[in-house]
Design an enzyme around this catalytic site. Structure first.
Site, mmCIF file in Angstrom:
data_model
loop_
_atom_site.group_PDB
_atom_site.id
_atom_site.type_symbol
_atom_site.label_atom_id
_atom_site.label_comp_id
_atom_site.label_asym_id
_atom_site.label_seq_id
_atom_site.Cartn_x
_atom_site.Cartn_y
_atom_site.Cartn_z
ATOM 1 N N LYS A 183 28.651 -43.212 -52.702
ATOM 2 C CA LYS A 183 27.540 -42.303 -52.436
ATOM 3 C C LYS A 183 27.979 -41.246 -51.431
ATOM 4 O O LYS A 183 29.013 -41.378 -50.766
ATOM 5 C CB LYS A 183 26.335 -43.092 -51.914
ATOM 6 C CG LYS A 183 26.612 -43.940 -50.702
ATOM 7 C CD LYS A 183 25.432 -44.814 -50.358
ATOM 8 C CE LYS A 183 25.752 -45.676 -49.139
ATOM 9 N NZ LYS A 183 24.587 -46.456 -48.695
ATOM 10 N N TYR A 227 31.295 -23.138 -22.815
ATOM 11 C CA TYR A 227 29.890 -22.893 -22.497
ATOM 12 C C TYR A 227 29.392 -23.852 -21.419
ATOM 13 O O TYR A 227 29.695 -25.047 -21.424
ATOM 14 C CB TYR A 227 29.023 -23.073 -23.743
ATOM 15 C CG TYR A 227 29.117 -21.961 -24.744
ATOM 16 C CD1 TYR A 227 28.737 -20.663 -24.412
ATOM 17 C CD2 TYR A 227 29.574 -22.211 -26.023
ATOM 18 C CE1 TYR A 227 28.819 -19.640 -25.346
ATOM 19 C CE2 TYR A 227 29.649 -21.196 -26.973
ATOM 20 C CZ TYR A 227 29.276 -19.906 -26.627
ATOM 21 O OH TYR A 227 29.353 -18.900 -27.553
#
Length: 359
Positions: free
Chosen positions: A35, A254
């Site tokens: 899957k 950042y």
């Protein structure tokens, strides 16, 4: 530098991992869980290796069709319901084996079974409480399958909730519920996921359903993939696009969340959360350059991240950093980032260049 992030897929590793499954659960049929496009690795890329499995398991009709397009023809369990109401792909595929876990779903399949005969599995909820019938309903469900023209019972399934912890008593309890409910009933049994295969021989039953272990991830809390003899089926790399020296105390990234403890070389790597690398991976998350540890420093950006090059002083622009693979287990990266390897594999985006290792 012709490409940014690259995920190299290793079919030979999946074949190896499948042999580990067969060694741990000898004599059992093996249905490979494929899957989410083979846990992000790509069904088509692994089709040759997956052909060695006795069967497959998917979560949707679209995934079932992708298997057939890739040339995989084995019996395939459909683990979820047909959510769009279109049963045409199911009825056209005689090797599709729906997993029945609700009365409404049973009713829909029974209505078409005379015209489109079908092998079906029935799921029992033995304690995980996601999908499945109560164990005490098993006898009635068996009777209904037997009385429905066109339906044939392939077998019974349940799913383990805590098998990743070999000390958790829930697994033993689930197996006891399952076995007791089916004591007098015919049909194959399937219990074991990857963790069950590796740590709970009592769960092997007739058919096992390996998932993460096929792709080289460990299904257990207390043992690494290497401990289990598994090999990674994916290596994720990206190139250095800058190598600079920064002074002690200077920030990187950042928010200035990390500062250099000394004057040191820092590399910028062309991969970020826009490629599927986890933004929440903290400073210290492992990476590697030619075997030398190059851990992350500062925050992950959309298009790049930064690494500590003190142990790779000869690094140059264009050198490829391994984010996970042979040197850096995906499980280790996942633990550092507070997630699991399943998510790392499945979240890679279309910006990543996939290649198949032909070795």
């Amino acid at each position: 530098m012709s490409e940014r992030a690259r995920a190299e897929i290793h079919p030979a590793a999946l074949r190896h991992n499948l042999t580990v499954v067969r060694r741990l659960a000898p004599g059992r049929r093996v249905y490979a869980a494929v899957k989410a496009d083979a846990y992000g690795h790509g069904v088509a890329r692994l089709a040759g290796a997956l052909a060695d499995a006795d069967g497959l398991a998917v979560a949707s009709l679209a995934e079932l069709q992708a298997l057939r397009t890739a040339g995989l023809t084995q019996p395939t369990v459909l683990l979820s319901d047909v959510l769009d109401g279109d049963l045409s792909a199911l009825t056209a595929d005689p090797e599709a084996e729906p997993l029945i876990f609700s009365t409404a779903q049973f009713d829909r399949l029974a209505a078409i079974a005379a015209e489109y005969p079908r092998r079906v599995w029935i799921k029992l909820d033995t304690g995980m409480h996601r999908l499945g019938f109560a164990p005490e309903q098993a006898a009635g469900l068996h009777q209904r399958v037997a009385a429905t023209p066109g339906l044939t019972l392939a077998g019974w399934m349940t799913h383990l909730g805590c098998a990743d912890d070999p000390d958790d008593p829930m697994t033993t309890q689930q197996v006891t519920f399952f076995d007791s409910a089916l004591a007098s009933l015919p049909g194959h049994r399937s219990i074991a996921n990857s963790a069950g295969i590796c740590a709970w021989p009592r769960t092997h039953a007739d058919l096992v359903r390996p998932g993460i272990m096929l792709y080289g991830g460990s299904p257990l809390l207390d043992r690494s993939a290497a401990d289990l003899g598994l090999k990674p089926a994916m290596t994720l790399t990206a190139p250095l696009i800058s190598c600079t020296e920064i002074a002690a105390g200077e920030p990187v990234g950042y928010g200035a969340t990390w500062r250099a403890p000394e004057t040191m070389p820092v590399g910028v790597v062309a991969i970020g959360y826009g490629d599927g690398y986890p933004r929440h991976a903290p400073s210290g998350t492992p990476a590697s350059l030619d075997g030398a540890p190059t851990p992350l420093v500062g925050r992950v950006s959309m298009d790049m991240l930064t690494v500590d090059l003190r142990r790779a002083p000869d690094a140059r622009v264009g050198d490829r950093v391994e984010l996970w693979g042979t040197d850096v287990p995906a499980d280790t990266v996942a633990r550092a980032a507070g997630t699991i390897a399943y998510e790392l594999f499945c979240r890679l985006t279309a910006r990543v260049n996939f290649r198949v290792d032909q070795g």
